[in-house]
Motif scaffolding. Structure first.
Motif, PDB file in Angstrom:
ATOM      1  N   ASP A  54       0.841  -1.191   0.000  1.00 25.13           N
ATOM      2  CA  ASP A  54       0.000   0.000   0.000  1.00 25.13           C
ATOM      3  C   ASP A  54       0.880   1.247   0.000  1.00 25.13           C
ATOM      4  N   ARG A  94      -0.370   4.164  -1.483  1.00 23.73           N
ATOM      5  CA  ARG A  94      -1.272   5.248  -1.847  1.00 23.73           C
ATOM      6  C   ARG A  94      -0.958   6.503  -1.031  1.00 23.73           C
ATOM      7  N   TRP A 121      -0.504   2.464  -5.473  1.00 19.78           N
ATOM      8  CA  TRP A 121      -0.986   1.098  -5.614  1.00 19.78           C
ATOM      9  C   TRP A 121      -1.486   0.565  -4.274  1.00 19.78           C
ATOM     10  N   ASP A 131      -7.330  -8.246  -3.782  1.00 22.53           N
ATOM     11  CA  ASP A 131      -7.851  -6.916  -4.090  1.00 22.53           C
ATOM     12  C   ASP A 131      -6.696  -6.067  -4.607  1.00 22.53           C
ATOM     13  N   ARG A 182      -5.705  -2.440  -6.591  1.00 23.74           N
ATOM     14  CA  ARG A 182      -6.194  -1.127  -7.024  1.00 23.74           C
ATOM     15  C   ARG A 182      -5.015  -0.260  -7.461  1.00 23.74           C
ATOM     16  N   HIS A 183      -5.289   0.625  -8.400  1.00 18.45           N
ATOM     17  CA  HIS A 183      -4.277   1.584  -8.852  1.00 18.45           C
ATOM     18  C   HIS A 183      -4.946   2.922  -9.104  1.00 18.45           C
ATOM     19  N   TYR A 184      -4.294   3.973  -8.634  1.00 19.03           N
ATOM     20  CA  TYR A 184      -4.822   5.323  -8.766  1.00 19.03           C
ATOM     21  C   TYR A 184      -3.750   6.198  -9.422  1.00 19.03           C
ATOM     22  N   ALA A 235      -9.288   5.686 -11.143  1.00 20.10           N
ATOM     23  CA  ALA A 235      -9.178   4.623 -10.151  1.00 20.10           C
ATOM     24  C   ALA A 235      -9.547   3.288 -10.791  1.00 20.10           C
ATOM     25  N   GLN A 251      -9.711  -1.085 -10.214  1.00 20.14           N
ATOM     26  CA  GLN A 251      -9.744  -2.151  -9.209  1.00 20.14           C
ATOM     27  C   GLN A 251     -10.071  -3.494  -9.851  1.00 20.14           C
ATOM     28  N   PHE A 273     -14.276   2.818  -3.659  1.00 22.57           N
ATOM     29  CA  PHE A 273     -13.050   2.051  -3.478  1.00 22.57           C
ATOM     30  C   PHE A 273     -11.859   2.965  -3.622  1.00 22.57           C
TER      31      PHE A 273
END
Length: 363
Positions: A192, A194, A204, A229, A231-233, A245, A247, A363
């Motif tokens: 993590d 982020r 990430w 799970d 996710r990428h922003y 975003a 996911q 999310f």
């Protein structure tokens, strides 16, 4: 007896995590601590109108080596005669050497049951209710950089089930029909990086967890659950208030899984537009993308698309139906200091559509 027992557990857990938060915050007197209370007004197709109150206690560290730690909780009831109490903890130690996750909840949450698998008749359903007590905690330790590994415990008790006589549930007679409890070990790997846990704009998030429930660990049934799970922003346009975003999320269950613990497709976080649990099975996957644009300091808009599906085994995904969803929404900044939004979304699925109205991003 059940309620008294769980209220005591709530009090012990709540006092413990509050004290822990205060103690952890004490070594550095310049940490900024704050409490924010707020009303909860929302709407989902599963709940109808939601009313309640919540609180957010945050610790903003004085150094740049760790992120905000927070304790949050809420109590709410709905016009569908549902109620819920939850308490959650997210804490980063100095230099993020350790990361603690924990949550506890108790609710009475009636839902419609359509069946198990994708071969349901969407015009046939029945309402069933149950009281649910759930507790889980995970202690992570940093491995390298923002990569963590950890272990913890998971417990749940589903009781006071009420369902229609000679209805869909009684005919199917799934595992755990008359109530169930599970207890087991959970292992996790977390990456993590982020920039924010609440409203990230870049970075990430990857969380892989394994829940192992067994009778020797106090569980009524033997089953295992795997979740991934990712996710990428990122901001596709430099120096502009746009965020994309992404996911991908998957669940795999094996063993004697109670029907209340099967993977559920739909809800207000993923596959918006589908009623939560309309499609349920041992295995579930979804992928979604959401484009977020902040128009000014208090107002924003989003658009989202997604795909998902369920199957009894992993090999059955090859022939399973892929369900689409899409939609749009607006955002209103209600807690500027913590960048927390009130969101209103409308999601569409295959022959279905629903509004969602609540706090924070999906999310």
């Amino acid at each position: 007896m059940f309620l008294k027992k769980y209220i005591r557990t709530f009090l012990v857990f709540g006092i413990g995590v509050c004290c822990a938060s205060l103690v952890w915050a004490q070594p550095d007197s310049v940490n900024r601590k704050r409490f924010t209370g707020f009303p909860i007004v929302g709407f989902t197709p599963e709940t109808s109108v939601i009313l309640g109150a919540g609180g957010f206690y945050g610790i903003t560290p004085s150094d740049s080596l760790r992120r905000v730690s927070f304790l949050n909780g809420n109590g709410l009831f709905t016009f569908n005669k549902q109620w819920q109490i939850t308490l959650g903890l997210n804490y980063f130690s100095r230099e993020e050497k350790y990361y603690v996750q924990g949550n506890i909840s108790y609710n009475d949450f009636p839902l419609f049951f359509y069946g198990i698998g994708e071969g349901i008749n969407i015009r046939e359903r029945e309402l069933f209710s149950s009281n649910n007590f759930r507790f889980q905690t995970l202690l992570y330790r940093t491995v390298r950089g923002k990569l963590f590994g950890g272990a913890g415990w998971r417990y749940g008790n589903v009781h006071r089930l009420e369902f229609q006589q000679q209805g869909i549930l009684e005919t199917l007679a799934p595992t755990g029909l008359f109530g169930n409890y599970y207890s087991g070990l959970q292992l996790g790997v977390l990456l993590d990086n982020r920039d924010s846990q609440l409203t990230p704009t870049r970075g990430w998030f990857l969380n892989a967890t394994h829940f192992f429930h067994h009778r020797v660990l106090g569980s009524e049934f033997n089953f295992a659950t795997y979740q991934v799970d990712v996710r990428h922003y990122f901001q596709p346009v430099a120096n502009r208030p746009h965020v994309l975003a992404l996911q991908a999320f998957g669940v795999h269950n094996s063993g004697d899984v109670p029907f209340t613990e099967l993977a559920l497709l739909g809800g207000d976080n993923a596959m918006r537009g589908y009623y939560l649990g309309k499609y349920r099975d041992k295995n579930y996957w979804t992928a979604q993308a959401e484009y977020r644009h902040q128009i000014n300091s208090w107002f924003g808009v989003v658009g989202f698309v997604g795909l998902g599906g369920i199957a009894p085994t992993l090999s059955d995904f090859a022939s399973a139906t892929v369900l689409p969803n899409y939609g749009a929404g607006v955002r209103f900044k209600i807690i500027p200091s913590d960048n927390i939004n009130l969101r209103i979304d409308y999601g569409r699925g295959r022959d279905t559509g629903n509004f969602y109205f609540g706090i924070s991003e999906a999310f």
